[in-house]
Write an enzyme that holds these catalytic residues in place. Structure first.
Site, PDB file in Angstrom:
ATOM      1  CG  HIS A 112       4.632   5.239  -0.014  1.00  0.00           C
ATOM      2  ND1 HIS A 112       5.301   4.371   0.822  1.00  0.00           N
ATOM      3  CD2 HIS A 112       5.579   5.762  -0.846  1.00  0.00           C
ATOM      4  CE1 HIS A 112       6.583   4.351   0.509  1.00  0.00           C
ATOM      5  NE2 HIS A 112       6.779   5.199  -0.500  1.00  0.00           N
ATOM      6  CG  HIS A 138       9.728   9.737  -1.205  1.00  0.00           C
ATOM      7  ND1 HIS A 138       8.669   9.719  -0.315  1.00  0.00           N
ATOM      8  CD2 HIS A 138       9.782   8.484  -1.723  1.00  0.00           C
ATOM      9  CE1 HIS A 138       8.123   8.516  -0.286  1.00  0.00           C
ATOM     10  NE2 HIS A 138       8.781   7.746  -1.136  1.00  0.00           N
ATOM     11  CG  ASP A 139       7.669   7.856  -4.379  1.00  0.00           C
ATOM     12  OD1 ASP A 139       8.831   7.700  -4.791  1.00  0.00           O
ATOM     13  OD2 ASP A 139       7.099   7.043  -3.633  1.00  0.00           O
ATOM     14  CD  GLU A 142      10.834   6.666  -8.674  1.00  0.00           C
ATOM     15  OE1 GLU A 142      10.547   5.463  -8.624  1.00  0.00           O
ATOM     16  OE2 GLU A 142      11.703   7.198  -7.948  1.00  0.00           O
ATOM     17  CG  ASP A 143       6.058   7.063  -8.658  1.00  0.00           C
ATOM     18  OD1 ASP A 143       6.636   6.509  -9.602  1.00  0.00           O
ATOM     19  OD2 ASP A 143       6.208   6.729  -7.477  1.00  0.00           O
TER      20      ASP A 143
END
Length: 462
Positions: A112, A138-139, A142-143
């Protein structure tokens, strides 16, 4: 850069500081380097003082830029750009190594962020290193278990601020997080808007391609409608991405005709790093081709894509090779034969040099032992860069096997792998001293004979 040493001496001027280069070899005396650096600075400053009250012609300005070593700056900056990109790509791949997407195929999650960076590069036409690194990361906060302080320490404030801006607060309820994305869209920074637009475009296409496990058609439709609201607030930053999103939303009946934009799109002077385009394309193709594979064919292992990315990382970080074609070939070294990918496909997409390297690295067998035998038989006829890629690949695999036990592997299989790798490394001796030294340390740890190096009478300079 071969033949030059970067001296960390900055020329304080209105222009960005230029590094100073000293022609020569790496073992030149530090005193001589410092002396040369001082002379260079004095010479350039004197030239500036002499020219300060004179108007330069266009020809003189070009000569001045070359005189101040701008001619060499581009090449070194390219090396730093490629190294920084690969470093970031490897960081993101390892951070997401235990995650999968929600599609039926359980695609590795790293596909992704790579795909988001690819959209920025190929569709938005932006090749800014920092923006692309922001896409890759970017993730992560967050993840994954990565915290923003780690991003700040390793990648700087610009990247950290961008990642923080596009990160949802997981302590909030899901609906609240979605509402905040809609609210914050219009006031997001230009770089955050770019990442969000590409992120939404990737997710919408992915969702349209495959309904995630446990999702209903109604839930998919709700996502389309919510994403449309977010994207409406992100408009005015990149016409190409907005047109692509409009085309998608038209197919879902969310818009019919788009009214002309009230004002001009924001004109952001994104830095151009075109040398990154083939690297992103190579990573994206490899990620797609290997989406169903795991390293060592073990389901408890990392996604296979992490292996070629790590090879590229080792080549830049340890072998100190930054050639774009070599790095592309490293990431594409195992794609031939997967998803009907051919050498001709690689050559058409990435050029003859990459295609030739990938062809050298291709083996027709799926058996690990047979692959080693094939590489052993043609070891002496391989090109230098093909040998480097193989050595880097063995380093990555061996390092992982030292701390990890693949599911379905017996102790004998593991021992055989190290034995075959040792034999192949012997056939590739005297290719790259630093990589061979790393392998030598592995062989010592495994109780194997040391790697053949130069004799004690003639020690190899590393």
């Amino acid at each position: 850069m071969d033949g030059y040493i970067v001296i960390n001496k900055l020329i304080k001027d209105s222009k960005p500081p230029h590094p100073i280069f000293l022609p020569g070899v790496k073992n030149v005396s530090p005193i001589i380097r410092a002396l040369y650096s001082m002379i260079s600075v004095i010479t350039i400053k004197s030239h500036k003082w002499f020219m300060q009250d004179k108007r330069m012609t266009e020809t003189e300005e070009k000569a001045y830029e070359k005189f101040t070593l701008g001619y060499f700056v581009k090449e070194v900056k390219n090396e730093a750009i490629q190294k920084n990109f690969i470093w970031c790509l490897n960081f993101a791949a390892e951070a997401h190594k235990d995650q999968k997407r929600k599609d039926i195929e359980c695609t590795p999650y790293i596909n992704h962020p790579i795909g988001v960076a690819y959209i920025i590069s190929e569709e938005a036409g932006i090749t800014s290193l920092d923006l692309l690194r922001g896409c890759l990361l970017h993730d992560t906060v967050e993840d994954t278990s990565v915290v923003i302080d780690v991003i700040r320490a390793r990648f700087g404030d610009y990247i950290a601020n961008l990642v923080e801006e596009v990160t949802d607060d997981k302590s909030l309820p899901k609906q609240k997080r979605k509402d905040l994305q809609v609210i914050h869209a219009r006031t997001s920074s230009p770089q955050a808007k770019m990442v969000k637009l590409a992120d939404k475009l990737y997710n919408l296409r992915d969702l349209d391609r495959s309904l995630p496990k446990g999702w209903t058609e109604e839930r998919r439709r709700e996502y389309y409608e919510w994403a449309f609201q977010v994207c409406e607030g992100l408009r005015g930053i990149n016409s190409k991405l907005e047109e692509a999103l409009d085309e998608f939303f038209k197919t879902k009946g969310l818009i019919s005709v788009r009214e002309p934009t009230d004002g001009p799109l924001e004109d952001i002077p994104w830095p151009e790093h075109e040398e990154l385009k083939p690297l992103i394309a190579a990573a994206n193709l490899a990620a797609k081709v290997h989406r169903r594979r795991f390293l060592f064919n073990a389901s408890n292992s990392v996604p296979y894509i992490n292996h070629p990315i790590s090879i590229a990382f080792i080549i830049t970080e340890e072998a100190e090779i930054y050639d774009t074609s070599v790095l592309c070939a490293a990431m594409l070294c195992d794609v031939v034969g997967e998803d009907n990918t051919t050498v001709e496909d690689i050559q058409e997409m990435f050029g003859r040099q990459v295609g030739t390297l990938v062809a050298e690295l291709f083996t027709h067998s799926s058996s690990t032992e047979d692959k080693f035998k094939i590489q052993m038989n043609k070891a002496h006829s391989l090109s230098y860069h093909a040998k480097v890629i193989i050595l880097a690949g063995m380093i990555d695999n061996c390092r992982r096997l030292e701390v990890f036990e693949p599911q379905g592997w017996s102790q004998q299989m593991r021992e055989n792998y190290f034995k075959w790798a040792f034999q192949l490394s012997t056939a590739l001796a005297n290719t790259h001293p630093q990589l061979e030294l790393e392998l030598n340390n592995i062989w010592i740890g495994q109780g194997l004979k040391t790697f053949p190096m130069q004799s004690k009478e003639e020690p190899q300079c590393i």
